[in-house]
Design an enzyme around this catalytic site. Structure first.
Site, mmCIF file in Angstrom:
data_model
loop_
_atom_site.group_PDB
_atom_site.id
_atom_site.type_symbol
_atom_site.label_atom_id
_atom_site.label_comp_id
_atom_site.label_asym_id
_atom_site.label_seq_id
_atom_site.Cartn_x
_atom_site.Cartn_y
_atom_site.Cartn_z
ATOM 1 N N CYS A 1 0.748 -1.170 0.146
ATOM 2 C CA CYS A 1 -0.009 -0.089 -0.034
ATOM 3 C C CYS A 1 0.883 1.099 0.118
ATOM 4 C CB CYS A 1 -0.894 -0.010 1.229
ATOM 5 S SG CYS A 1 -1.588 1.583 1.753
ATOM 6 N N GLU A 2 0.588 2.084 -0.985
ATOM 7 C CA GLU A 2 1.472 3.317 -1.083
ATOM 8 C C GLU A 2 1.237 4.434 -0.150
ATOM 9 O OE1 GLU A 2 0.920 4.926 -4.922
ATOM 10 O OE2 GLU A 2 -0.673 6.527 -4.229
ATOM 11 N N HIS A 3 0.118 4.248 0.605
ATOM 12 C CA HIS A 3 -0.187 5.045 1.684
ATOM 13 C C HIS A 3 0.728 4.816 3.099
ATOM 14 C CE1 HIS A 3 -4.061 5.539 -0.551
ATOM 15 N NE2 HIS A 3 -3.379 6.522 -0.819
ATOM 16 N N HIS A 4 0.660 3.520 3.303
ATOM 17 C CA HIS A 4 1.152 3.132 4.482
ATOM 18 C C HIS A 4 2.396 2.253 4.513
ATOM 19 C CE1 HIS A 4 -3.308 3.761 5.160
ATOM 20 N NE2 HIS A 4 -2.650 4.639 5.982
ATOM 21 N N GLN B 1 -5.047 -0.250 -4.552
ATOM 22 C CA GLN B 1 -5.887 -1.425 -4.952
ATOM 23 C C GLN B 1 -6.742 -1.017 -6.416
ATOM 24 O OE1 GLN B 1 -7.845 -4.150 -2.336
ATOM 25 N NE2 GLN B 1 -9.390 -4.713 -3.938
ATOM 26 N N HIS C 1 -5.994 -5.657 3.505
ATOM 27 C CA HIS C 1 -5.147 -4.614 3.700
ATOM 28 C C HIS C 1 -4.659 -4.480 5.297
ATOM 29 C CE1 HIS C 1 -5.628 -2.175 -0.213
ATOM 30 N NE2 HIS C 1 -6.842 -3.095 -0.073
ATOM 31 N N CYS D 1 -2.559 -2.381 6.510
ATOM 32 C CA CYS D 1 -2.794 -1.179 7.265
ATOM 33 C C CYS D 1 -4.180 -1.079 8.016
ATOM 34 C CB CYS D 1 -2.653 0.001 6.179
ATOM 35 S SG CYS D 1 -3.530 -0.282 4.802
HETATM 36 ZN ZN LIG Z 1 -2.841 1.596 3.707
#
Ligand SMILES: [Zn+2]
Length: 129
Positions: free
Chosen positions: A13-16, A54, A82, A84
């Site tokens: 996941c590119e956010h977390h 995703q 996910h 995260c």
């Molecule tokens: Zn995430």
């Protein structure tokens, strides 16, 4: 309709920067060109191997197949779990998520889309873990 079901993938996941993983189901309706069935999981891997979101990955896979094969239509449905959201309780994306991308005849024709969904629903039921 060519369908490849239950392609497992894992991504980040590119956010977390935490993993998410799941299964992809890919279908296309050929318009002359076909590719080996083993190539489809490799295409999924190619897009999973980078930092991802995703929803975007689902569209990238559909658009890539659309470009390479120029089929009558492409459908991609992905399930993802996910980490995260499991670990941090982040509600940004639910812990279990399904995304889809429909191009060409899968977008235009409800019966084609329904046929694909029926095929992949028959397959699911086994859990990821
Ligand atoms: Zn995430």
């Amino acid at each position: 309709m060519v369908i490849v079901r239950d392609i497992t993938y894992q991504s980040l996941c590119e956010h977390h920067m935490l993993p998410f993983l799941g299964r992809a189901h890919v279908a296309y309706i050929p318009n002359g060109k076909v590719i080996g069935l083993s190539k489809i999981p490799r295409i999924v891997d190619m897009f999973a191997q980078r930092l991802q979101v995703q929803e975007r990955m689902t569209h990238q896979i559909a658009e890539f197949i659309d470009e390479v094969l120029q089929p009558k239509g492409v459908a991609v449905v992905m399930d993802g779990v996910h980490m995260c959201s499991m670990i941090r309780g982040v509600k940004k994306h639910g812990s279990g998520m399904t995304t889809s991308a429909m191009l060409g005849i899968f977008r235009e024709d409800e019966r084609t889309r329904a046929e694909f969904m029926a095929h992949i629903q028959r397959a699911s039921g086994q859990s990821l873990f």
